[in-house]
Write an enzyme that holds these catalytic residues in place. Structure first.
Site, PDB file in Angstrom:
ATOM      1  N   ASP A 184     -25.472  -4.688  74.205  1.00  0.00           N
ATOM      2  CA  ASP A 184     -25.583  -6.040  73.683  1.00  0.00           C
ATOM      3  C   ASP A 184     -24.432  -6.875  74.275  1.00  0.00           C
ATOM      4  OD1 ASP A 184     -27.198  -7.575  71.414  1.00  0.00           O
ATOM      5  OD2 ASP A 184     -25.104  -8.121  71.159  1.00  0.00           O
ATOM      6  N   TYR A 311     -22.019 -16.602  71.230  1.00  0.00           N
ATOM      7  CA  TYR A 311     -23.245 -16.950  71.955  1.00  0.00           C
ATOM      8  C   TYR A 311     -23.090 -18.326  72.613  1.00  0.00           C
ATOM      9  CZ  TYR A 311     -26.213 -13.145  70.189  1.00  0.00           C
ATOM     10  OH  TYR A 311     -26.784 -11.921  69.931  1.00  0.00           O
ATOM     11  N   HIS A 364     -31.622  -0.332  70.054  1.00  0.00           N
ATOM     12  CA  HIS A 364     -30.542  -1.205  70.474  1.00  0.00           C
ATOM     13  C   HIS A 364     -29.192  -0.764  69.913  1.00  0.00           C
ATOM     14  CE1 HIS A 364     -29.365  -4.961  72.326  1.00  0.00           C
ATOM     15  NE2 HIS A 364     -28.745  -5.360  71.232  1.00  0.00           N
TER      16      HIS A 364
END
Length: 391
Positions: A184, A311, A364
């Site tokens: 990630d 982000y 994930h």
């Protein structure tokens, strides 16, 4: 006068009882939204599941016990780049050969929690049925703005910035050369460690390659790569609303998620379910205690807003940076249940890919979902690079 290196200080989190009282009061006072009948998970987090989880959180979840379990890991804080960085530093137990230092970088929505199960498997493989010669010194930092690391007071840091901090941290710990691994956001950070510090990173392992960036002619891509690009676009259209919010207006969502523990849980649980190898039943990958430990860490540290801001920072990274090719030896473990898994052709186009595997289980959050399998992937990949460095 020569510069004096900062000295890591042992860290142990201690939650004030009043913080838990406040949490339980908020949980019990939740205003629940109306949901159409039989919506299940089709509109987002399933209200029936969340009501069950929240009732357990309010009345049965033993946070002090979970906090004590996390305290069993050797944890520290040290100033790096003007920020206090919290990290796990677990040294190899009874190694039978050269010890490779390894920095593990987590992603969102988690923290050092992602690697809490795998640390003992990597530091003491002999005690877990593996070869003692595969022992690592393991370093697991919390990204600034996550967990117990400081939150940047100014602009949020991007993955390039964090990679530079990790390189400095490893130097503070006395490691001139080391391996890097992550998934990630941690995949991005590990990539930039390899790109910007190739003389120090002996090899880099990732569980994903991030979303594709390509400025060339689409016709030059293989059919497999083109299909993957289409799959990524389809996934973004159906599952990427959270990322669009966090890239553009993370501060707006942060008000509700910081104030409502149920809102916070809903935001995180949907991702734990959607990105894990659970076949649609989140209970197959995570127990209630495991989910709530992750969510409670976010709640008590108040870091959901600062975590989402990364982000926003990453969205401003120049395309030229995203298109750089990694020449450091690279390995990929593409776990079955992960999202938008890249084809090998893309990995070879963008990295010096020397090993690519497709484990049959895990998603994930592979280090947490399948710690034994993940540990074996790291042992196998890094085995040829152990002689490149010493403890």
């Amino acid at each position: 006068m020569p510069d004096v290196q900062p000295s890591p200080e042992p860290f142990r989190a201690q939650t004030a009882p009043g913080a838990l009282d406040d949490l339980r009061a908020r949980l019990r006072a939740t205003r629940w939204p109306d949901v159409p009948e039989d919506a299940d998970w089709s509109l987002g987090t399933d209200v029936g599941y969340l009501r069950e989880l929240v009732a357990y959180w309010a009345d049965e979840f033993d946070w002090p016990a979970q906090e004590a379990a996390l305290a069993a890991l050797p944890r520290f804080r040290v100033p790096v780049g003007g920020l206090g960085i919290h990290f796990v530093h677990a040294r190899a137990v009874a190694p039978a050969g050269p010890v490779l230092p390894l920095v593990l970088s987590h992603g969102w929505p988690d923290s050092f929690w992602r690697y809490s199960k795998v640390v003992p498997l990597l530091t003491d493989p002999g005690a877990h049925g593996a070869d003692p010669a595969d022992a690592f010194d393991v370093v697991v930092p919390d990204i600034p703005g996550f967990g117990h690391s400081d939150r940047p007071a100014g602009p949020p840091l991007n993955s390039i910035d964090v990679a530079a901090l990790w390189a400095e941290l490893m130097g503070v710990l006395g490691y001139e050369r080391f391996g890097a691994a992550g998934g990630d956001l941690g995949s991005h950070i590990s990539r930039y460690l390899a790109l910007d510090h190739p003389e120090r990173v002996v090899a880099v392992h990732r569980t994903d390659a991030g979303l594709p960036v390509f400025s060339g002619e689409r016709s030059t891509l293989s059919a497999e790569e083109r299909d993957w690009f289409d799959a990524v676009a389809a996934w973004g259209a159906s599952e990427g609303a959270y990322a669009a919010m966090q890239r553009t207006k993370p501060g707006t969502a942060a008000f509700g998620l910081t104030d409502s523990p149920v809102g916070l849980a809903a935001w995180i649980v949907e991702k734990l379910r959607g990105w894990s190898d659970c076949g649609g039943d989140v209970r197959r990958s995570f127990t209630k205690d495991e989910i709530l430990t992750n969510v409670t860490l976010y709640w008590l540290t108040g870091t959901i807003g600062s975590s989402m801001r990364m982000y926003h920072a990453n969205a401003a990274i120049p395309p030229a940076q995203l298109a750089r090719r990694v020449e450091v030896p690279s390995g990929f473990s593409l776990f079955r249940g992960d999202v938008v898994r890249p084809p090998r052709a893309w990995l070879e186009r963008t990295t010096n890919a020397v090993r690519v595997t497709q484990p049959a289980r895990g998603g994930h959050f592979a280090p947490f979902e399948e710690p034994e399998l993940y540990a074996e992937e790291l042992r196998a990949f890094f085995r040829p690079y152990r002689t490149a460095t010493a403890r």
